[in-house]
Design a protein around this motif. Structure first.
Motif, PDB file in Angstrom:
ATOM      1  N   GLU A  50      22.229 -34.135  39.543  1.00  0.00           N
ATOM      2  CA  GLU A  50      23.335 -34.018  40.461  1.00  0.00           C
ATOM      3  C   GLU A  50      23.676 -32.538  40.554  1.00  0.00           C
ATOM      4  OE1 GLU A  50      26.235 -35.411  43.048  1.00  0.00           O
ATOM      5  OE2 GLU A  50      24.755 -36.627  42.028  1.00  0.00           O
ATOM      6  N   ILE A  51      23.522 -31.968  41.720  1.00  0.00           N
ATOM      7  CA  ILE A  51      23.819 -30.549  41.912  1.00  0.00           C
ATOM      8  C   ILE A  51      25.208 -30.451  42.522  1.00  0.00           C
ATOM      9  CG2 ILE A  51      23.181 -28.423  43.065  1.00  0.00           C
ATOM     10  CD1 ILE A  51      20.352 -29.502  43.207  1.00  0.00           C
ATOM     11  N   GLU A  52      26.072 -29.662  41.907  1.00  0.00           N
ATOM     12  CA  GLU A  52      27.423 -29.495  42.440  1.00  0.00           C
ATOM     13  C   GLU A  52      27.772 -28.043  42.513  1.00  0.00           C
ATOM     14  OE1 GLU A  52      30.360 -32.013  40.764  1.00  0.00           O
ATOM     15  OE2 GLU A  52      28.894 -33.561  40.395  1.00  0.00           O
ATOM     16  N   LEU A 111      23.538 -21.658  44.661  1.00  0.00           N
ATOM     17  CA  LEU A 111      23.536 -23.067  44.280  1.00  0.00           C
ATOM     18  C   LEU A 111      22.140 -23.475  43.822  1.00  0.00           C
ATOM     19  CD1 LEU A 111      24.999 -25.785  44.087  1.00  0.00           C
ATOM     20  CD2 LEU A 111      24.424 -26.173  46.488  1.00  0.00           C
ATOM     21  N   SER A 112      21.964 -23.600  42.508  1.00  0.00           N
ATOM     22  CA  SER A 112      20.678 -24.003  41.951  1.00  0.00           C
ATOM     23  C   SER A 112      20.899 -24.678  40.605  1.00  0.00           C
ATOM     24  CB  SER A 112      19.749 -22.806  41.787  1.00  0.00           C
ATOM     25  OG  SER A 112      20.231 -21.936  40.773  1.00  0.00           O
ATOM     26  N   ALA A 113      19.841 -25.357  40.150  1.00  0.00           N
ATOM     27  CA  ALA A 113      19.891 -26.001  38.836  1.00  0.00           C
ATOM     28  C   ALA A 113      18.492 -25.952  38.243  1.00  0.00           C
ATOM     29  CB  ALA A 113      20.356 -27.438  38.958  1.00  0.00           C
ATOM     30  N   THR A 114      18.406 -25.688  36.945  1.00  0.00           N
ATOM     31  CA  THR A 114      17.138 -25.688  36.226  1.00  0.00           C
ATOM     32  C   THR A 114      17.263 -26.670  35.070  1.00  0.00           C
ATOM     33  OG1 THR A 114      16.793 -23.365  36.784  1.00  0.00           O
ATOM     34  CG2 THR A 114      15.452 -24.260  34.993  1.00  0.00           C
ATOM     35  N   GLU A 115      16.278 -27.551  34.967  1.00  0.00           N
ATOM     36  CA  GLU A 115      16.296 -28.587  33.938  1.00  0.00           C
ATOM     37  C   GLU A 115      14.917 -28.724  33.323  1.00  0.00           C
ATOM     38  OE1 GLU A 115      18.840 -30.511  32.815  1.00  0.00           O
ATOM     39  OE2 GLU A 115      20.249 -29.487  34.143  1.00  0.00           O
ATOM     40  N   PRO A 116      14.853 -29.132  32.044  1.00  0.00           N
ATOM     41  CA  PRO A 116      13.551 -29.423  31.444  1.00  0.00           C
ATOM     42  C   PRO A 116      12.985 -30.720  32.020  1.00  0.00           C
ATOM     43  CG  PRO A 116      15.297 -29.897  29.879  1.00  0.00           C
ATOM     44  CD  PRO A 116      15.938 -29.277  31.084  1.00  0.00           C
ATOM     45  N   VAL A 117      11.664 -30.820  32.059  1.00  0.00           N
ATOM     46  CA  VAL A 117      10.987 -32.024  32.540  1.00  0.00           C
ATOM     47  C   VAL A 117      10.787 -32.957  31.352  1.00  0.00           C
ATOM     48  CG1 VAL A 117       8.815 -32.910  33.471  1.00  0.00           C
ATOM     49  CG2 VAL A 117       9.849 -30.855  34.453  1.00  0.00           C
ATOM     50  N   HIS A 118      11.080 -34.234  31.557  1.00  0.00           N
ATOM     51  CA  HIS A 118      10.841 -35.255  30.544  1.00  0.00           C
ATOM     52  C   HIS A 118       9.726 -36.159  31.068  1.00  0.00           C
ATOM     53  CE1 HIS A 118      14.453 -34.003  28.449  1.00  0.00           C
ATOM     54  NE2 HIS A 118      15.086 -34.038  29.616  1.00  0.00           N
ATOM     55  N   ILE A 119       8.622 -36.217  30.361  1.00  0.00           N
ATOM     56  CA  ILE A 119       7.485 -37.050  30.759  1.00  0.00           C
ATOM     57  C   ILE A 119       7.747 -38.482  30.301  1.00  0.00           C
ATOM     58  CG2 ILE A 119       5.002 -37.397  30.570  1.00  0.00           C
ATOM     59  CD1 ILE A 119       5.470 -34.718  31.753  1.00  0.00           C
ATOM     60  N   THR A 120       7.572 -39.434  31.211  1.00  0.00           N
ATOM     61  CA  THR A 120       7.720 -40.844  30.858  1.00  0.00           C
ATOM     62  C   THR A 120       6.332 -41.428  30.648  1.00  0.00           C
ATOM     63  OG1 THR A 120       7.741 -41.483  33.181  1.00  0.00           O
ATOM     64  CG2 THR A 120       9.872 -41.118  32.141  1.00  0.00           C
ATOM     65  N   GLU A 121       6.225 -42.364  29.750  1.00  0.00           N
ATOM     66  CA  GLU A 121       4.935 -42.927  29.384  1.00  0.00           C
ATOM     67  C   GLU A 121       4.209 -43.531  30.582  1.00  0.00           C
ATOM     68  OE1 GLU A 121       4.756 -45.453  25.963  1.00  0.00           O
ATOM     69  OE2 GLU A 121       6.439 -44.411  25.048  1.00  0.00           O
ATOM     70  N   GLU A 122       3.030 -43.005  30.860  1.00  0.00           N
ATOM     71  CA  GLU A 122       2.096 -43.519  31.859  1.00  0.00           C
ATOM     72  C   GLU A 122       2.712 -43.806  33.216  1.00  0.00           C
ATOM     73  OE1 GLU A 122      -0.465 -46.596  30.451  1.00  0.00           O
ATOM     74  OE2 GLU A 122      -0.539 -45.746  28.456  1.00  0.00           O
ATOM     75  N   LYS A 123       3.866 -43.219  33.505  1.00  0.00           N
ATOM     76  CA  LYS A 123       4.487 -43.431  34.796  1.00  0.00           C
ATOM     77  C   LYS A 123       4.728 -42.126  35.528  1.00  0.00           C
ATOM     78  CE  LYS A 123       6.788 -47.689  33.518  1.00  0.00           C
ATOM     79  NZ  LYS A 123       6.073 -48.773  34.082  1.00  0.00           N
ATOM     80  N   GLY A 124       4.403 -40.997  34.922  1.00  0.00           N
ATOM     81  CA  GLY A 124       4.554 -39.724  35.601  1.00  0.00           C
ATOM     82  C   GLY A 124       5.769 -38.949  35.165  1.00  0.00           C
ATOM     83  N   ILE A 125       6.334 -38.246  36.101  1.00  0.00           N
ATOM     84  CA  ILE A 125       7.455 -37.353  35.833  1.00  0.00           C
ATOM     85  C   ILE A 125       8.660 -37.868  36.614  1.00  0.00           C
ATOM     86  CG2 ILE A 125       8.302 -35.005  36.107  1.00  0.00           C
ATOM     87  CD1 ILE A 125       5.357 -34.137  35.982  1.00  0.00           C
ATOM     88  N   SER A 126       9.810 -37.872  35.975  1.00  0.00           N
ATOM     89  CA  SER A 126      11.012 -38.352  36.635  1.00  0.00           C
ATOM     90  C   SER A 126      12.145 -37.366  36.411  1.00  0.00           C
ATOM     91  CB  SER A 126      11.392 -39.717  36.058  1.00  0.00           C
ATOM     92  OG  SER A 126      12.590 -40.170  36.644  1.00  0.00           O
ATOM     93  N   LEU A 127      12.936 -37.131  37.454  1.00  0.00           N
ATOM     94  CA  LEU A 127      14.088 -36.244  37.347  1.00  0.00           C
ATOM     95  C   LEU A 127      15.238 -36.865  38.092  1.00  0.00           C
ATOM     96  CD1 LEU A 127      15.366 -33.397  36.734  1.00  0.00           C
ATOM     97  CD2 LEU A 127      14.657 -32.817  39.033  1.00  0.00           C
TER      98      LEU A 127
END
Length: 95
Positions: free
Chosen positions: A93-95, A74-90
């Motif tokens: 939902e792992i199923e 049970l794992s998931a790999t996703e690309p990181v999307h950088i948000t402007e001047e607010k850091g990293i958000s992810l």
């Protein structure tokens, strides 16, 4: 219905509903891997009673991907999307 028939009906209903019901992994260690082509870092947290987790990690590099590992299967790999001047958000939902 007799008690036996009612118990059997309940058993069949629960068997049919099982794929649609939540089965949280409470208190389970989850390892989160942050990585890019050159560096990687991991952090381990435990899930709460509802099977959810929240993590914040201070990194000395900008990750391009994140992998969440709950178990061998049970794992998931996703690309990181950088948000402007607010850091990293992810949000995942792992199923």
């Amino acid at each position: 219905m007799s008690k036996e028939e009612l118990a059997m009906a309940h058993h069949h209903l629960m068997h049919r509903l099982k794929p649609f019901m939540s089965m949280p992994l409470a208190g389970t260690p989850i390892t989160i891997f942050f990585f890019n082509d050159e560096k990687s870092q991991s952090k381990t947290v435990n899930t709460n009673d509802a099977g959810h987790f929240n993590v914040r990690a201070s990194l000395d590099f900008v990750p391009t991907n994140i992998r969440v590992l709950a178990s061998e299967h049970l794992s998931a790999t996703e690309p990181v999307h950088i948000t402007e001047e607010k850091g990293i958000s992810l949000i995942s939902e792992i199923e």
